[in-house]
Design an enzyme around this catalytic site. Structure first.
Site, PDB file in Angstrom:
ATOM      1  N   TYR A  70       0.680  -1.117  -0.065  1.00 40.90           N
ATOM      2  CA  TYR A  70       0.345   0.256  -0.027  1.00 40.90           C
ATOM      3  C   TYR A  70       0.844   1.657   0.038  1.00 40.90           C
ATOM      4  O   TYR A  70       1.922   1.582   0.445  1.00 40.90           O
ATOM      5  CB  TYR A  70      -0.640   0.469   1.247  1.00 40.90           C
ATOM      6  CG  TYR A  70      -2.311  -0.033   0.434  1.00 40.90           C
ATOM      7  CD1 TYR A  70      -2.293   0.846  -0.023  1.00 40.90           C
ATOM      8  CD2 TYR A  70      -3.375  -1.514   0.581  1.00 40.90           C
ATOM      9  CE1 TYR A  70      -4.506   1.176  -0.281  1.00 40.90           C
ATOM     10  CE2 TYR A  70      -4.215  -1.009   0.526  1.00 40.90           C
ATOM     11  CZ  TYR A  70      -4.886   0.231  -0.195  1.00 40.90           C
ATOM     12  OH  TYR A  70      -6.106  -0.208  -0.624  1.00 40.90           O
ATOM     13  N   GLU A  72      -0.747   4.661  -0.472  1.00 41.04           N
ATOM     14  CA  GLU A  72      -1.126   6.456  -0.908  1.00 41.04           C
ATOM     15  C   GLU A  72      -0.453   7.557  -0.685  1.00 41.04           C
ATOM     16  O   GLU A  72       0.397   7.100   0.469  1.00 41.04           O
ATOM     17  CB  GLU A  72      -2.753   6.358   0.380  1.00 41.04           C
ATOM     18  CG  GLU A  72      -3.821   5.111  -0.006  1.00 41.04           C
ATOM     19  CD  GLU A  72      -4.261   5.522   0.935  1.00 41.04           C
ATOM     20  OE1 GLU A  72      -4.610   5.916   1.716  1.00 41.04           O
ATOM     21  OE2 GLU A  72      -5.974   4.938   0.831  1.00 41.04           O
ATOM     22  N   ASP A 216      -6.697  13.908 -25.028  1.00 44.06           N
ATOM     23  CA  ASP A 216      -6.605  12.486 -24.841  1.00 44.06           C
ATOM     24  C   ASP A 216      -6.075  11.903 -25.820  1.00 44.06           C
ATOM     25  O   ASP A 216      -6.485  12.124 -26.873  1.00 44.06           O
ATOM     26  CB  ASP A 216      -8.179  12.115 -24.277  1.00 44.06           C
ATOM     27  CG  ASP A 216      -8.521  10.691 -24.110  1.00 44.06           C
ATOM     28  OD1 ASP A 216      -6.941   9.908 -24.007  1.00 44.06           O
ATOM     29  OD2 ASP A 216      -9.465  10.659 -23.552  1.00 44.06           O
ATOM     30  N   THR A 242      -3.776   7.043 -22.028  1.00 43.63           N
ATOM     31  CA  THR A 242      -3.969   5.209 -21.393  1.00 43.63           C
ATOM     32  C   THR A 242      -2.433   4.669 -21.454  1.00 43.63           C
ATOM     33  O   THR A 242      -1.701   5.229 -22.253  1.00 43.63           O
ATOM     34  CB  THR A 242      -4.720   4.067 -21.970  1.00 43.63           C
ATOM     35  OG1 THR A 242      -4.863   4.084 -23.578  1.00 43.63           O
ATOM     36  CG2 THR A 242      -6.538   4.965 -22.093  1.00 43.63           C
ATOM     37  N   LYS A 245      -2.696   0.702 -25.212  1.00 41.46           N
ATOM     38  CA  LYS A 245      -2.396   0.835 -26.223  1.00 41.46           C
ATOM     39  C   LYS A 245      -2.061   0.227 -26.937  1.00 41.46           C
ATOM     40  O   LYS A 245      -0.911   0.112 -26.988  1.00 41.46           O
ATOM     41  CB  LYS A 245      -4.155   2.348 -26.591  1.00 41.46           C
ATOM     42  CG  LYS A 245      -5.144   1.501 -25.632  1.00 41.46           C
ATOM     43  CD  LYS A 245      -6.482   3.127 -25.758  1.00 41.46           C
ATOM     44  CE  LYS A 245      -7.322   2.553 -25.238  1.00 41.46           C
ATOM     45  NZ  LYS A 245      -7.943   3.671 -25.051  1.00 41.46           N
ATOM     46  N   ARG A 251      -2.671  -1.892 -18.556  1.00 43.83           N
ATOM     47  CA  ARG A 251      -3.421  -1.566 -18.470  1.00 43.83           C
ATOM     48  C   ARG A 251      -3.494  -0.648 -17.019  1.00 43.83           C
ATOM     49  O   ARG A 251      -3.402  -0.602 -15.577  1.00 43.83           O
ATOM     50  CB  ARG A 251      -4.749  -2.553 -17.670  1.00 43.83           C
ATOM     51  CG  ARG A 251      -5.295  -3.157 -18.738  1.00 43.83           C
ATOM     52  CD  ARG A 251      -6.543  -4.084 -18.899  1.00 43.83           C
ATOM     53  NE  ARG A 251      -7.125  -3.372 -20.002  1.00 43.83           N
ATOM     54  CZ  ARG A 251      -7.480  -3.136 -20.761  1.00 43.83           C
ATOM     55  NH1 ARG A 251      -7.106  -4.113 -21.589  1.00 43.83           N
ATOM     56  NH2 ARG A 251      -8.469  -2.162 -21.804  1.00 43.83           N
TER      57      ARG A 251
END
Ligand SMILES: *Cc1c(COP(=O)(O)O)cnc(C)c1O
Length: 435
Positions: A70, A72, A216, A242, A245, A251
């Site tokens: 973790y 954060e 984008d 992203t 692609k 991903r």
């Protein structure tokens, strides 16, 4: 086993990893499904323009113990201890993104493209504000203010499109709309745009309208990184992308900007929208960005475009109607109206022929979105396997035979194409897949 040199992935892939022994022992049912998917991805001609094959190195990074941690916060500013390694992983990814795209700031934590865009709204707009993007049926993305998306219900989405005559963006319409509606945020880029995006033209309009301009580039990030599409950097405020692609990473997503927007974007991603980052994905992004900085990636990016242009030529020669008459990038949008086969029926038939595509609306489609007139195809995956322009006439022939067979319900013809596809694919092993 030796690792053969690969034409577009350098020398590191494909790596033979034929089994997943722990998975097979613990969960044979799931392992069998993974094996079946590996075979499907190996044997078929994958033409979905948003898909690709990641390298074995990217796959390995995304399956590491980094996923147990973790984190954060951001490097040096975490809410959990034990970040000695994770901070360095994230810093590597950030620095590589900044160097590759030539930006001041990068945030590599967004879970995917849609949450990355949501973070942009959170950073620059209030609920109810006007935002502007390309309409979904014209080639835009859901998250650019389309009605069924949170971005179109929490904000007032106004939408531009392309011209009916030539399928190109009408910048007079964009300017008029922007000056009339004064959106807080303007999105450019999309999911079914076969032509070069004129970031400079959008930049001028956004400045006139006093809007934050977001490029984008989810679909074309790899082309930009490889020098096969102009960069938005000098013209836009924020770049959203992203990583899975054309960029050929795991991903995930990234937000990039000049220094002035760094704080707002970081705050929006965490704590605004997300909790802990997916560190295994961050690591795989770092690996993909390193790969994208190699000369072989430039060759890949240019080959993706050369293949798409060659495929478009071959399809036009066979009487296919292509939106905007062709392509400048990795993507082709076919309007099958003249072939008298609906897009969905064609897409499903092509799938049975071992050619994986998606049905898609075309601009001014007279059919419904769930049963549209178009099929969207692209060349990233086949290029990653090493297919070149000399193969594109054959790919066009297969598509032509598949669409014709769809119209006639000729399952034998589809099976014949499937066998031919599998034979060629066997000669071009896919990166990252067991040989
Ligand atoms: C794919 C895509 C997205 C969304 O990405 P997800 O990872 O599927 O959420 C956003 N914008 C554009 C233009 C895209 O093509």
């Amino acid at each position: 086993m030796t690792t053969p040199a690969h034409p577009t992935h350098g020398t590191t892939v494909p790596t033979p990893t034929p089994t997943h022994p722990a998975l097979a022992a613990a969960d044979p049912e799931l392992a069998a499904l993974v094996g079946a998917e590996e075979r499907l991805q190996a044997e078929t001609l994958r033409l979905i323009p948003s898909e690709n094959y990641v390298s074995a190195a990217v796959l390995e990074a995304s399956g590491t113990v980094l996923q147990n941690k973790y984190s954060e916060g951001y490097p040096g500013r975490r809410y959990y201890e034990g970040q000695q390694n994770i901070d360095q992983v994230e810093t590597l990814a950030v620095e590589r993104a900044k160097a590759l795209f030539g930006v001041d700031h990068a945030n590599v934590q967004p879970y995917s493209g849609s949450p990355a865009n949501l973070a942009v709204y959170l950073a620059f707009a209030q609920p109810g504000d006007t935002v502007m993007g390309m309409a979904l049926p014209m080639g835009g993305h859901l998250t650019h203010g389309w009605g069924v998306s949170a971005t179109g219900t929490w904000f007032r989405g106004v939408q531009y499109g392309v011209r009916h005559e030539d399928g190109l963006i009408d910048f007079d319409q964009v300017r008029e709309l922007a000056l009339e509606e004064r959106p807080k945020v303007i999105f450019c880029g999309g999911t079914a745009l076969p032509r070069t995006i004129d970031f400079a033209a959008f930049g001028e309009i956004a400045r006139e309208a006093g809007a934050v301009l977001v490029a984008d580039v989810a679909h074309i990030a790899g082309l930009i990184a490889g020098g096969a599409h102009p960069s938005p950097v000098p013209h836009v405020d924020v770049i959203s992308t992203t990583t899975h692609k054309t960029l050929r990473g795991p991903r995930g997503a990234m937000l990039m900007s000049r220094e002035e927007h760094a704080k707002a974007l970081d705050k929006a991603v965490f704590p605004g929208l997300q909790g802990g980052p997916h560190n295994q994905t961050t690591a795989a992004i770092a690996v993909a960005l390193r790969e994208a900085a190699q000369p072989s990636f430039r060759s890949y990016a240019h080959a993706v475009v050369a293949n798409a242009k060659a495929l478009a030529e071959a399809l036009l020669a066979r009487g296919f109607d292509l939106v905007s008459g062709g392509t400048d990038n990795h993507l082709i949008l076919m309007d099958l109206t003249p072939k008298e086969v609906p897009g969905k029926i064609a897409a499903k038939a092509l799938d049975r022929a071992g050619i994986v595509v998606n049905y898609n609306t075309v601009p001014y489609d007279t059919r419904k979105p769930f049963d549209p007139s178009g099929v969207r195809i692209g060349t990233p995956s086949l290029t990653s396997r090493g297919l070149d322009v000399t193969h594109m006439p054959l790919v066009a022939e297969w598509i032509d035979r598949g669409v014709a067979a769809a119209g006639k319900g000729d399952e034998d013809a589809l099976a014949a194409v499937r066998a031919e596809v599998a034979e060629l694919m066997a000669a071009y092993p896919a990166p990252g897949l067991p040989v």
